[in-house]
Design a protein around this motif. Structure first.
Motif, PDB file in Angstrom:
ATOM      1  N   PRO A  25      -9.718  15.935  11.767  1.00 11.28           N
ATOM      2  CA  PRO A  25     -10.048  14.957  10.754  1.00 11.28           C
ATOM      3  C   PRO A  25      -8.952  14.947   9.761  1.00 11.28           C
ATOM      4  N   ILE A  26      -8.217  13.904   9.180  1.00 14.01           N
ATOM      5  CA  ILE A  26      -8.044  13.491   7.896  1.00 14.01           C
ATOM      6  C   ILE A  26      -8.028  12.867   6.911  1.00 14.01           C
ATOM      7  N   PHE A  27      -9.606  12.399   6.560  1.00  6.53           N
ATOM      8  CA  PHE A  27     -11.026  12.304   5.936  1.00  6.53           C
ATOM      9  C   PHE A  27     -12.219  12.261   6.470  1.00  6.53           C
ATOM     10  N   GLU A  28     -12.484  12.901   5.741  1.00  2.00           N
ATOM     11  CA  GLU A  28     -13.617  13.629   5.810  1.00  2.00           C
ATOM     12  C   GLU A  28     -15.098  13.517   5.027  1.00  2.00           C
ATOM     13  N   ASP A  29     -14.349  13.413   3.240  1.00 10.77           N
ATOM     14  CA  ASP A  29     -15.143  13.025   3.137  1.00 10.77           C
ATOM     15  C   ASP A  29     -14.936  11.354   1.690  1.00 10.77           C
ATOM     16  N   GLU A  30     -15.360  11.074   0.872  1.00  7.79           N
ATOM     17  CA  GLU A  30     -14.970   9.871  -0.097  1.00  7.79           C
ATOM     18  C   GLU A  30     -13.710  10.217  -0.799  1.00  7.79           C
ATOM     19  N   ARG A  31     -13.404  11.137  -1.093  1.00 13.00           N
ATOM     20  CA  ARG A  31     -12.049  11.516  -1.952  1.00 13.00           C
ATOM     21  C   ARG A  31     -11.367  11.490  -1.041  1.00 13.00           C
ATOM     22  N   GLU A  32     -11.598  12.014  -0.073  1.00 15.12           N
ATOM     23  CA  GLU A  32     -10.287  11.386   1.054  1.00 15.12           C
ATOM     24  C   GLU A  32      -9.996  10.466   0.852  1.00 15.12           C
ATOM     25  N   TYR A  33     -10.802  10.472   1.527  1.00  9.71           N
ATOM     26  CA  TYR A  33     -10.339   8.148   2.020  1.00  9.71           C
ATOM     27  C   TYR A  33      -9.706   7.980   0.204  1.00  9.71           C
ATOM     28  N   GLU A  34     -10.826   7.853  -0.492  1.00  8.03           N
ATOM     29  CA  GLU A  34     -10.107   7.501  -1.789  1.00  8.03           C
ATOM     30  C   GLU A  34      -8.611   7.496  -2.319  1.00  8.03           C
ATOM     31  N   ARG A  35      -8.255   9.389  -2.286  1.00 10.44           N
ATOM     32  CA  ARG A  35      -6.975   9.549  -2.563  1.00 10.44           C
ATOM     33  C   ARG A  35      -6.164   9.105  -1.645  1.00 10.44           C
ATOM     34  N   PHE A  36      -6.167   8.749  -0.457  1.00 15.03           N
ATOM     35  CA  PHE A  36      -5.273   7.650   1.066  1.00 15.03           C
ATOM     36  C   PHE A  36      -4.699   6.498   0.322  1.00 15.03           C
ATOM     37  N   ARG A  37      -5.903   5.815  -0.551  1.00 14.93           N
ATOM     38  CA  ARG A  37      -5.720   4.766  -0.429  1.00 14.93           C
ATOM     39  C   ARG A  37      -4.604   4.588  -2.423  1.00 14.93           C
ATOM     40  N   GLU A  38      -4.999   5.221  -3.054  1.00 17.70           N
ATOM     41  CA  GLU A  38      -4.537   5.915  -3.859  1.00 17.70           C
ATOM     42  C   GLU A  38      -2.870   6.149  -3.922  1.00 17.70           C
ATOM     43  N   LEU A  39      -2.613   6.736  -2.895  1.00 15.22           N
ATOM     44  CA  LEU A  39      -0.913   6.958  -2.425  1.00 15.22           C
ATOM     45  C   LEU A  39      -0.435   5.830  -1.770  1.00 15.22           C
ATOM     46  N   LEU A  40      -1.178   5.520  -0.865  1.00 19.45           N
ATOM     47  CA  LEU A  40      -0.573   4.061  -0.610  1.00 19.45           C
ATOM     48  C   LEU A  40      -0.986   2.659  -1.312  1.00 19.45           C
ATOM     49  N   ARG A  41      -1.558   3.001  -2.384  1.00 20.55           N
ATOM     50  CA  ARG A  41      -1.362   1.813  -3.749  1.00 20.55           C
ATOM     51  C   ARG A  41       0.461   2.145  -4.308  1.00 20.55           C
ATOM     52  N   SER A  42      -0.091   3.443  -4.435  1.00 24.13           N
ATOM     53  CA  SER A  42       1.439   3.246  -5.459  1.00 24.13           C
ATOM     54  C   SER A  42       2.932   3.167  -4.679  1.00 24.13           C
ATOM     55  N   ILE A  43       2.684   3.664  -3.205  1.00 18.38           N
ATOM     56  CA  ILE A  43       3.688   3.266  -2.306  1.00 18.38           C
ATOM     57  C   ILE A  43       4.213   2.040  -2.704  1.00 18.38           C
ATOM     58  N   VAL A  44       3.504   1.024  -2.427  1.00 26.01           N
ATOM     59  CA  VAL A  44       3.701  -0.339  -2.594  1.00 26.01           C
ATOM     60  C   VAL A  44       3.593  -0.861  -3.458  1.00 26.01           C
ATOM     61  N   GLU A  45       4.032  -0.278  -4.437  1.00 24.35           N
ATOM     62  CA  GLU A  45       3.919  -0.808  -5.295  1.00 24.35           C
ATOM     63  C   GLU A  45       5.273  -0.267  -5.935  1.00 24.35           C
ATOM     64  N   GLU A  46       5.396   0.684  -5.701  1.00 26.41           N
ATOM     65  CA  GLU A  46       7.250   1.836  -6.059  1.00 26.41           C
ATOM     66  C   GLU A  46       7.713   0.820  -5.075  1.00 26.41           C
ATOM     67  N   LEU A  47       7.665   0.012  -3.690  1.00 23.51           N
ATOM     68  CA  LEU A  47       8.929  -0.109  -2.518  1.00 23.51           C
ATOM     69  C   LEU A  47       8.029  -1.455  -2.597  1.00 23.51           C
ATOM     70  N   ARG A  48       7.849  -2.190  -3.346  1.00 25.25           N
ATOM     71  CA  ARG A  48       7.168  -3.542  -3.530  1.00 25.25           C
ATOM     72  C   ARG A  48       6.680  -3.806  -1.799  1.00 25.25           C
ATOM     73  N   TRP A  49       5.976  -3.406  -1.151  1.00 26.11           N
ATOM     74  CA  TRP A  49       5.311  -4.018  -0.278  1.00 26.11           C
ATOM     75  C   TRP A  49       4.821  -4.819  -0.151  1.00 26.11           C
ATOM     76  N   VAL A  50       3.558  -5.153   1.060  1.00 23.07           N
ATOM     77  CA  VAL A  50       2.879  -6.323   1.278  1.00 23.07           C
ATOM     78  C   VAL A  50       2.279  -5.119   2.541  1.00 23.07           C
ATOM     79  N   CYS A  51       0.665  -5.285   1.869  1.00 26.74           N
ATOM     80  CA  CYS A  51      -0.650  -4.428   3.033  1.00 26.74           C
ATOM     81  C   CYS A  51      -1.244  -5.633   3.192  1.00 26.74           C
ATOM     82  N   HIS A  52      -1.231  -6.070   4.550  1.00 28.70           N
ATOM     83  CA  HIS A  52      -1.749  -7.352   4.909  1.00 28.70           C
ATOM     84  C   HIS A  52      -3.266  -6.599   5.579  1.00 28.70           C
ATOM     85  N   ALA A  53      -2.993  -5.167   5.944  1.00 29.63           N
ATOM     86  CA  ALA A  53      -4.349  -4.777   6.254  1.00 29.63           C
ATOM     87  C   ALA A  53      -4.517  -3.781   6.801  1.00 29.63           C
TER      88      ALA A  53
END
Length: 177
Positions: A25-53
Motif C-alpha cells: 500500500p501507498i495509501f492507508e488512511d485519509e491523510r495519505e490520500y489527501e497529501r498525494f492529491r495536494e502534491l498532484l494539484r501543486s504539480i498540475v498548477e506549477e507545470l500548467r498540466w490538465v488532469c482529466h481523470a
C-alpha cells in the motif's frame, strides 16, 4: 543497456500509473490520500498540466494528464519523489515507495481519452472495493470533469455530465469475463 526515452510532447495526453514497491500500500488512511492529491494539484498548477481523470487505489494510482509543454517526466519525478519522501518520513521508513519508474502511455484520440478516463474511474469497481465509481472518494468521478472530457458529451454542462455518468455506468453493466 539504457532505457528508451519516453515520448514527451507538447500538448500530449497520457495515461500514467505507478504502483507501490512489492505491491504494498501507498495509501492507508485519509491523510495519505489527501497529501498525494495536494502534491498532484501543486504539480498540475506549477507545470500548467490538465488532469482529466485520476484514481487512487490502495497500492497504486492512475492519472490522465495533458501536458501543454513536454514535461511529463519532470512532473512525475517531482510528484513521486515528493510523495515518497513525505510517506517515508510519516511512517519512519527508508527506501523505495514505488516499485519502478512510472508507466505512461499516450492517449491518441478523443475516443481513446473517453475510454481511458472510464477505465481509470472504474478501477475500484473492478477491484470490488465499491459497487459504483461514485462511492469511491479517491477519484475524479464525482468532480465536475474537464471541459475537454465533458465536451465529448455535448455543450450543456448538466447534460454532458449526465451523459458521461451514463457512459461510465454502461461499462459497469457489462459483465467482465
Amino acid at each position: 543497456m539504457a532505457r528508451a526515452l519516453r515520448p514527451n510532447i507538447a500538448g500530449g495526453i497520457y495515461h500514467v500509473t505507478a504502483r507501490g514497491v512489492r505491491r504494498q500500500p501507498i495509501f492507508e488512511d485519509e491523510r495519505e490520500y489527501e497529501r498525494f492529491r495536494e502534491l498532484l494539484r501543486s504539480i498540475v498548477e506549477e507545470l500548467r498540466w490538465v488532469c482529466h481523470a485520476y484514481c487512487q487505489m490502495p497500492n497504486h494510482y492512475h492519472l490522465v494528464i495533458e501536458t501543454p509543454q513536454p514535461n511529463l517526466s519532470v512532473g512525475m519525478q517531482r510528484l513521486n519523489s515528493r510523495y515518497a519522501a513525505w510517506f517515508n518520513w510519516r511512517r519512519g521508513h527508508v527506501g523505495h515507495v514505488f516499485e519502478s519508474r512510472f508507466y505512461s502511455g499516450p492517449v491518441e484520440s478523443n475516443a481513446h481519452l473517453l475510454e481511458v478516463a472510464r477505465y481509470v474511474v472504474l478501477n475500484p469497481v473492478r477491484a470490488r472495493l465499491c459497487p459504483h465509481p461514485g462511492a469511491w472518494t479517491y477519484s475524479s468521478y464525482r468532480a465536475r470533469g474537464t471541459a475537454r472530457l465533458l465536451g465529448q458529451f455535448g455543450d450543456d454542462p448538466t447534460q454532458a455530465r449526465r451523459r458521461y455518468e451514463e457512459f461510465v455506468a454502461a461499462e459497469i453493466a457489462v459483465p467482465s469475463g
